[in-house]
Design an enzyme around this catalytic site. Structure first.
Site, mmCIF file in Angstrom:
data_model
loop_
_atom_site.group_PDB
_atom_site.id
_atom_site.type_symbol
_atom_site.label_atom_id
_atom_site.label_comp_id
_atom_site.label_asym_id
_atom_site.label_seq_id
_atom_site.Cartn_x
_atom_site.Cartn_y
_atom_site.Cartn_z
ATOM 1 C CB CYS A 17 -2.017 7.066 1.183
ATOM 2 S SG CYS A 17 -3.421 6.292 1.940
ATOM 3 C CD GLU B 216 -3.034 -1.133 0.505
ATOM 4 O OE1 GLU B 216 -3.321 -0.062 -0.053
ATOM 5 O OE2 GLU B 216 -3.717 -2.160 0.400
HETATM 6 P P1 NAD Z 1 8.161 5.249 4.751
HETATM 7 O O1 NAD Z 1 8.205 4.461 3.491
HETATM 8 O O2 NAD Z 1 9.249 6.189 5.036
HETATM 9 O O3 NAD Z 1 8.082 4.250 6.011
HETATM 10 C C1 NAD Z 1 7.087 3.277 6.136
HETATM 11 C C2 NAD Z 1 7.546 2.151 7.057
HETATM 12 O O4 NAD Z 1 8.608 1.430 6.444
HETATM 13 C C3 NAD Z 1 8.100 2.620 8.402
HETATM 14 O O5 NAD Z 1 7.624 1.759 9.410
HETATM 15 C C4 NAD Z 1 9.606 2.475 8.213
HETATM 16 O O6 NAD Z 1 10.302 2.299 9.418
HETATM 17 C C5 NAD Z 1 9.683 1.232 7.355
HETATM 18 N N1 NAD Z 1 10.905 1.064 6.563
HETATM 19 C C6 NAD Z 1 11.783 2.003 6.157
HETATM 20 N N2 NAD Z 1 12.761 1.442 5.409
HETATM 21 C C7 NAD Z 1 12.478 0.118 5.327
HETATM 22 C C8 NAD Z 1 13.100 -0.990 4.679
HETATM 23 N N3 NAD Z 1 14.200 -0.853 3.941
HETATM 24 N N4 NAD Z 1 12.524 -2.199 4.802
HETATM 25 C C9 NAD Z 1 11.387 -2.367 5.504
HETATM 26 N N5 NAD Z 1 10.770 -1.363 6.153
HETATM 27 C C10 NAD Z 1 11.304 -0.127 6.063
HETATM 28 O O7 NAD Z 1 6.731 6.003 4.742
HETATM 29 P P2 NAD Z 1 6.161 7.104 5.753
HETATM 30 O O8 NAD Z 1 6.855 8.387 5.531
HETATM 31 O O9 NAD Z 1 6.045 6.565 7.125
HETATM 32 O O10 NAD Z 1 4.651 7.225 5.211
HETATM 33 C C11 NAD Z 1 4.236 8.040 4.163
HETATM 34 C C12 NAD Z 1 4.043 7.252 2.884
HETATM 35 O O11 NAD Z 1 3.136 6.170 3.102
HETATM 36 C C13 NAD Z 1 3.417 8.067 1.778
HETATM 37 O O12 NAD Z 1 4.065 7.782 0.570
HETATM 38 C C14 NAD Z 1 1.978 7.582 1.735
HETATM 39 O O13 NAD Z 1 1.319 7.757 0.517
HETATM 40 C C15 NAD Z 1 2.143 6.148 2.072
HETATM 41 N N6 NAD Z 1 0.900 5.581 2.581
HETATM 42 C C16 NAD Z 1 0.194 4.765 1.766
HETATM 43 C C17 NAD Z 1 -1.013 4.234 2.193
HETATM 44 C C18 NAD Z 1 -1.819 3.344 1.314
HETATM 45 O O14 NAD Z 1 -2.706 2.685 1.831
HETATM 46 N N7 NAD Z 1 -1.575 3.291 0.011
HETATM 47 C C19 NAD Z 1 -1.493 4.537 3.476
HETATM 48 C C20 NAD Z 1 -0.733 5.378 4.285
HETATM 49 C C21 NAD Z 1 0.470 5.895 3.824
#
Ligand code: NAD
Length: 505
Positions: free
Chosen positions: A299, A265
């Site tokens: 998102c 997602e």
């Molecule tokens: P992010 O990608 O920076 O982090 C998300 C999660 O991934 C965190 O828990 C982080 O610690 C973890 N993470 C980071 N590097 C990783 C790796 N290499 N391997 C595994 N896990 C890792 O995102 P964010 O800034 O927390 O959230 C914002 C983003 O999330 C936006 O792009 C938004 O659109 C998206 N989002 C999407 C949805 C959806 O349902 N499509 C819902 C909410 C947020």
């Protein structure tokens, strides 16, 4: 301090100012680095958490697997009863939990509470599923044979969640993972550890009250290291990842590399198309909520506004007026519609994006200022449909506006980005509506008419296409992704007729 001011709320969930243990695997522990939960209003530290490390994750994955062996044997409606009790606990803690979300994530209180409500809703949905999660019987071409389709749990669902929905994303995944008989291991965003501890404590108590192993819903707080180890670990049979496209692309490949199942997602770049024949009042109200709500950090936030050229000026005038009335400020204060951005770094993203708009020939129609701290003014820009800046998801309250002449052109603009999460059209014309939802229409996972791009209900499948990752969560038949599908052919004939009429010796 913020902690002292809201001490009752934090104490209710066993959260202290420091020394909080950020790992739960049946016991509370933590051997990783200390992480700080920061209040986005003034960047003050709320409390400290001893996060988890890879060793903690290793132990927790084993504990979840052990607990799941018991859980999977419960009749599904019995699992439903436990989910009902979880729902009750959340109802009793709706406001305080919503407040922790508001304090830690920075969204306004009604939205914080709304997030807990979403968790409650999905638990109700999962309770319903516990009586309706049925397989099927398929006609067999062979005499004396029966074909069945069965849906069994896969084992453990790893949930990696983003900062912006620090509770709802876990709620969606865990409710469906549990009802389908799985255990859950949660790795929340490192910037929202407190609310994940609070939620886990409530779930822990419910499981204990039912004499179930509480490790079934384990928690390992931490950053990239824990997240990437979880993605790579074959003990996480399903990896449900919510976050940016950049990280999701990596996670998806790692999970695929071990033939695990992933639910991705990822980022959106959502548009609203405003047709000439629409109810303009309705559209303007929807756009304001969709673009400014959660300070542009959903998102499904509307990032692009595609308006018919004949009504562009009228609509923009209304929007500028509406934007002028949005109160930006402390998310706990009544009347505030736009809280701070979650981090200081997001303010730079806001500034950089506006710089790019101007460099590429666009204009700022309203807003455009950082207001100090993590606060920014919700902003409207005027852009051209071909500019590069509108192809990226900037996770801030900037709405890029542009014009079109024909419906085909508008749909092409909507689809001309890498992401494919949510989309909406405002129109009163049935022909337009059916074209929009048909094969030549929006290429997104969420395709709305006369409602904003955000604010999905839990009953439908939630998720998006293309660079949004293709995953679906929440309602409809999303539960099947948390299951192992078995095709079972049972021969009760005493003979051995082969399929396709093959005669073998
Ligand atoms: P992010 O990608 O920076 O982090 C998300 C999660 O991934 C965190 O828990 C982080 O610690 C973890 N993470 C980071 N590097 C990783 C790796 N290499 N391997 C595994 N896990 C890792 O995102 P964010 O800034 O927390 O959230 C914002 C983003 O999330 C936006 O792009 C938004 O659109 C998206 N989002 C999407 C949805 C959806 O349902 N499509 C819902 C909410 C947020």
């Amino acid at each position: 301090t913020i902690y002292d001011k809201h001490k009752d709320t934090f104490e209710r969930f066993g959260i202290t100012k420091s020394g909080n243990k950020g790992v739960f695997d049946g016991e509370w522990k933590g051997s990783g680095p200390v992480i700080k939960s920061i209040n986005p209003v003034n960047n003050e530290v709320i409390a400290e958490v001893i996060s988890g490390n890879v060793n903690d994750l290793n132990t927790a994955l084993d504990k979840v697997a052990e607990a799941q062996k018991l859980w999977r044997d419960l009749p599904v409606p019995k699992r439903g009863e436990v989910l009902l009790a979880m729902r009750q606990t959340l109802v009793e803690n709706l406001e305080p939990l919503g407040k922790v979300v508001a304090l830690e994530m920075g969204k306004i209180l009604p939205e914080g509470i709304g997030e807990i409500q979403e968790y409650i809703d999905i638990l109700e949905y999962a309770l319903g599923l516990s009586r309706m999660m049925k397989g099927s019987m398929i006609p067999s071409e062979r005499p004396g044979h029966v074909m069945l389709e069965t849906w069994n749990p896969l084992g453990t669902v790893g949930v990696i969640s983003a900062f912006n929905f620090p509770v709802a994303v876990y709620g969606w995944n865990s409710a469906i993972a549990l009802v389908t008989g799985n255990g859950v291991l949660w790795k929340p965003s490192p910037t929202t550890p407190l609310v994940s501890i609070a939620v886990t404590r409530l779930i822990e108590k419910t499981l204990r009250d039912h004499n179930l192993p509480s490790a079934l819903c384990s928690l390992v707080t931490g950053g990239t290291e824990v997240g990437s180890s979880l993605a790579a670990d074959p003990r996480a049979h399903v990896l449900s990842f919510t976050g940016s496209t950049k990280v999701g692309r990596e996670v998806g490949q790692v999970v695929q590399g071990r033939f695990g199942k992933s639910i991705l997602e990822l980022g959106g770049n959502n548009a609203i198309i405003v047709m000439e024949d629409c109810d303009l009042d309705l559209a303007a109200r929807a756009i304001l909520f969709a673009a400014v709500g959660t300070a542009g950090q959903r998102c499904t936030t509307t990032r692009r506004l595609i308006v018919h050229e004949n009504i562009y000026d009228t609509l923009i005038e209304r929007l500028i007026k509406a934007y002028g009335q949005v109160k930006v400020g402390d998310p706990l204060e009544e009347g505030v519609l736009c809280g701070p951005l979650h981090t200081k770094a997001a303010v730079s993203v806001y500034e950089e994006t506006l710089k790019k708009v101007q460099e590429q020939g666009g204009k700022i129609l309203f807003g455009g200022e950082a207001l100090g701290g993590n606060f920014v003014k919700p902003t409207l820009t005027r852009v051209d449909k071909n500019m590069e800046v509108i192809k990226e998801e900037a996770f801030v309250p900037i709405l890029h506006t542009m014009t079109f002449k024909t419906l085909d052109e508008a749909i092409a603009i909507n689809n001309n980005v890498a992401q494919g999460l949510s989309s909406s059209i405002f129109t009163q014309n049935p022909e337009t509506i059916f074209k929009w939802i048909g094969p030549a229409g929006s290429d997104c996972g969420i395709i709305n008419v006369n409602i904003p791009t955000n604010g999905a209900e839990i009953g439908g499948a939630f998720g998006g296409e293309k660079a949004t990752g293709g995953g679906r969560e929440s309602g409809s038949d999303s539960w099947k992704q948390y299951c192992r599908r078995g095709t079972c052919t049972i021969n009760y004939s005493g003979a051995l007729p082969l399929a396709q009429g093959i005669n073998f010796g």
